[in-house]
Design an enzyme around this catalytic site. Structure first.
Site, PDB file in Angstrom:
ATOM      1  N   SER A 228      20.072  67.422  58.534  1.00 51.60           N
ATOM      2  CA  SER A 228      20.518  68.131  57.226  1.00 51.60           C
ATOM      3  C   SER A 228      19.834  69.371  57.119  1.00 51.60           C
ATOM      4  O   SER A 228      20.449  70.286  56.374  1.00 51.60           O
ATOM      5  CB  SER A 228      20.587  67.352  56.193  1.00 51.60           C
TER       6      SER A 228
ATOM      7  N   ASP B 104      17.904  69.214  46.022  1.00 47.32           N
ATOM      8  CA  ASP B 104      18.149  67.623  45.774  1.00 47.32           C
ATOM      9  C   ASP B 104      17.112  66.584  46.049  1.00 47.32           C
ATOM     10  O   ASP B 104      15.754  67.303  46.323  1.00 47.32           O
ATOM     11  CB  ASP B 104      19.514  67.037  46.278  1.00 47.32           C
TER      12      ASP B 104
ATOM     13  N   HIS C 291      16.024  68.111  49.868  1.00 44.95           N
ATOM     14  CA  HIS C 291      16.165  69.247  50.684  1.00 44.95           C
ATOM     15  C   HIS C 291      15.792  70.474  49.890  1.00 44.95           C
ATOM     16  O   HIS C 291      15.950  70.494  48.688  1.00 44.95           O
ATOM     17  CB  HIS C 291      17.662  69.672  50.952  1.00 44.95           C
TER      18      HIS C 291
END
Ligand SMILES: *[C@@H]1O[C@H](CO)[C@@H](O)[C@H](O)[C@H]1NC(C)=O
Ligand SMILES: *[C@@H]1O[C@H](CO)[C@@H](O)[C@H](O)[C@H]1NC(C)=O
Ligand SMILES: *[C@@H]1O[C@H](CO)[C@@H](O)[C@H](O)[C@H]1NC(C)=O
Ligand SMILES: *[C@@H]1O[C@H](CO)[C@@H](O)[C@H](O)[C@H]1NC(C)=O
Length: 356
Positions: free
Chosen positions: A32, A312, A315
């Site tokens: 991610s 978040d 990240h």
């Protein structure tokens, strides 16, 4: 007459050099931290194609990037002179694949099963299969052996965090902590990673930057999950075992594979040597969190994204990604980029591309 011809050749070269990126192509593998939308159509919780992700992206578009604006690789593409970011595998079109493809997928790991509690994902072996499909197509677009094209491309691989956060440190879903000590688990990951990186080399990849793991125990989701107030040492130590073995792996690949230029970007060294400015909040997250530590859909994010390290629960924000990309690209410190930074890597022999 000769002077005029030389002048014209010089002009043509100058124009080519100005419009072309430093390397003709850039292939991106990872999770991610590097994803730009490959998970958008997968059945998984690990996707970021909803607001407030992308709040600062041109048009405020949530593309699937797990941040407010750019990823590390978006910045690196800009430094290399690409005029737009490298597209995700799921959107790749026509001749664009000659510029490179982004194969990264949220929740993916070195191991196939990693991240499966969140749903589908494109684990590293699957990313490499997608890459193989891509180079079959590239083969028809270039003159000569495709490996002669690929050896001029930059490759980055940034993966492994999920093998800890969405596998080893989730004993309720995965048996790995019962089966392996942290040392044995790091060995298992490194042995898989070795063969995956060798596969890339065998296709012609020569300039490959590998990102080590950051301080995973300091990620907000891990602090919260453990009801801790500070970094979780056990997680940092496990990640550090992996990082140490990864250093040896990079040395080994460079020593054994002719022409290989693997380089290691150490995120943990970067965190230790260039800590974020005091003004940047690393304890709380910019967005309101869902129970899985991703952003709550459609929630209002913090007003000033530049003052938070984490967007978040996992990240980093755009500002942190910029600092990481900047160091990866140009840090002269061998503890951070060893044996060279990405600028040096792409200035090396293979990088002197002859444009078609
Ligand atoms: C977001 O990234 C784009 C480049 O893709 C840049 O032009 C823009 O200034 C960035 N937005 C903010 C708010 O930093
Ligand atoms: C980006 O560069 C490529 C190749 O130099 C060119 O074909 C394309 O039109 C450019 N795109 C933009 C948006 O400038
Ligand atoms: C954290 O606290 C919650 C609620 O009190 C509890 O259910 C959970 O087991 C705790 N987690 C750990 C790792 O101690
Ligand atoms: C943030 O965490 C650091 C240690 O990680 C601690 O020293 C500091 O007091 C914390 N700040 C806030 C506002 O909680």
């Amino acid at each position: 007459m000769l002077k005029i011809i030389v002048f014209i050749i010089f002009m043509v070269r100058a124009v080519l050099v100005k419009g072309e990126p430093k390397v003709p192509c850039f292939f991106i593998f990872g999770d991610s931290l590097s994803e730009v939308g490959n998970n958008n159509n997968l059945v998984t919780m690990a996707k970021a194609n909803y607001p407030p992700y992308g709040v600062d992206f041109p048009g405020g578009v949530p593309t699937g990037r797990f941040t407010n604006n750019r990823t590390i690789e978006d910045y690196i593409s800009t430094y290399l002179g690409f005029n737009k970011s490298i597209a995700p595998y799921r959107d790749q079109m026509g001749q664009d694949i000659l510029r490179g493809v982004n194969f990264a997928s949220g929740s993916a790991g070195i191991l196939m099963e990693t991240g499966s509690q969140l749903g589908d994902r494109i684990w590293l072996d699957r990313q490499i299969r997608n890459y193989m499909m891509t180079i079959l197509r590239i083969q028809f677009m270039v003159f000569g052996p495709v490996s002669n094209y690929l050896n001029k491309c930059l490759y980055t691989v940034n993966i492994g965090s999920n093998d800890y956060l969405n596998n080893y440190f989730m004993p309720q879903y995965y048996p790995s902590q019962r089966l392996y000590t942290p040392d044995q688990y790091a060995n298992l990951l490194i042995s898989r990673y070795r063969s995956q990186l060798r596969t890339l080399y065998n296709t012609g990849a020569r300039m490959v930057a590998i990102f080590g793991l950051g301080n995973l125990g300091c990620v907000p989701s891990q602090i919260m999950r453990n009801n801790a107030t500070d970094c979780v040492d056990e997680i940092n130590q496990a990640a550090n075992l992996f990082n140490t073995k990864l250093e040896s792996l990079v040395d080994e690949l460079n020593a054994r594979l002719p022409g290989a230029q693997f380089t290691l970007i150490s995120l943990s060294a970067l965190q230790a040597l260039s800590p974020l400015p005091e003004a940047i909040n690393s304890n709380s997250t910019c967005c309101t969190l869902r129970s899985d530590f991703q952003c709550e859909p459609n929630s209002t994010p913090c007003a000033n994204r530049d003052l938070y390290a984490f967007f978040d629960g996992f990240h980093p924000t755009d500002v942190v990604n910029e600092a990481v990309a900047e160091a990866a690209y140009s840090s002269p410190d061998r503890r951070i980029a060893n044996p060279m930074n990405i600028n040096e890597l792409t200035s090396s022999q293979q990088g002197k591309a002859t444009y078609y």
